[in-house]
Design a protein around this motif. Structure first.
Motif, mmCIF file in Angstrom:
data_model
loop_
_atom_site.group_PDB
_atom_site.id
_atom_site.type_symbol
_atom_site.label_atom_id
_atom_site.label_comp_id
_atom_site.label_asym_id
_atom_site.label_seq_id
_atom_site.Cartn_x
_atom_site.Cartn_y
_atom_site.Cartn_z
ATOM 1 N N GLU A 65 52.823 39.729 -15.455
ATOM 2 C CA GLU A 65 54.328 39.840 -15.370
ATOM 3 C C GLU A 65 55.054 40.982 -14.754
ATOM 4 O OE1 GLU A 65 57.995 37.771 -15.831
ATOM 5 O OE2 GLU A 65 55.919 37.013 -16.129
ATOM 6 N N ILE A 66 54.202 42.195 -15.105
ATOM 7 C CA ILE A 66 54.652 43.433 -14.552
ATOM 8 C C ILE A 66 54.110 44.041 -13.403
ATOM 9 C CG2 ILE A 66 55.420 44.279 -16.904
ATOM 10 C CD1 ILE A 66 53.124 46.085 -16.953
ATOM 11 N N ARG A 67 53.569 43.178 -12.529
ATOM 12 C CA ARG A 67 52.580 43.473 -11.484
ATOM 13 C C ARG A 67 53.663 44.020 -10.440
ATOM 14 N NH1 ARG A 67 48.631 44.858 -8.686
ATOM 15 N NH2 ARG A 67 47.971 43.681 -6.422
ATOM 16 N N SER A 68 54.743 43.349 -10.163
ATOM 17 C CA SER A 68 55.974 43.912 -9.098
ATOM 18 C C SER A 68 56.318 45.131 -9.443
ATOM 19 C CB SER A 68 56.880 42.751 -9.020
ATOM 20 O OG SER A 68 57.608 42.633 -10.451
ATOM 21 N N ASP A 69 56.456 45.404 -10.915
ATOM 22 C CA ASP A 69 56.953 46.820 -11.024
ATOM 23 C C ASP A 69 55.862 47.771 -10.684
ATOM 24 O OD1 ASP A 69 59.440 45.898 -12.141
ATOM 25 O OD2 ASP A 69 58.369 45.342 -13.994
#
Length: 118
Positions: free
Chosen positions: A83-87
């Motif tokens: 879920e936080i990969r893009s961040d």
């Protein structure tokens, strides 16, 4: 008689108070620990920024490592990291594109000597 009743009432107050408190659920303890860990990670990140500003690069890096380690310690399945990969990718790109960043060799010492003086 009144004295005996009062004594019994006073002795039973701690028991009544303990019974009126809701028992802590196991999930609540985990949630409190998680919130505490996140708060500690935020605090370490803030300390790292201050350390960088004060020129204490090694301390700042250590504080950042500890902050990220605390965050990583809360991840025990693939859903959150996914879920936080893009961040994470955005953070990597900011580091790559940072114009004000120094190379590792430049940040290690305070000695500013030109090539002609060497």
């Amino acid at each position: 008689m009144l004295r005996t009743a009062l004594g019994i009432l006073l002795l039973s107050l701690p028991v009544l108070a303990a019974e009126s408190e809701a028992p802590a659920l196991p999930g609540e303890d985990a949630e409190v620990r998680e919130l505490s860990t996140l708060a500690e990670a935020e605090n370490l990140y803030d300390k790292a920024i201050v350390s960088f500003r004060e020129g204490r690069v090694y301390n700042a890096r250590a504080e950042l490592k500890r902050a990220f380690a605390l965050i990583a310690s809360l991840m025990d399945e693939d859903e959150l990291p996914t879920e936080i990969r893009s961040d994470f990718k955005a953070m990597i790109e900011k580091v790559r594109a940072w114009e004000g960043r120094e190379t590792a060799g430049e940040s290690l010492g305070d000695l500013e000597v030109g090539p002609e003086e060497l």
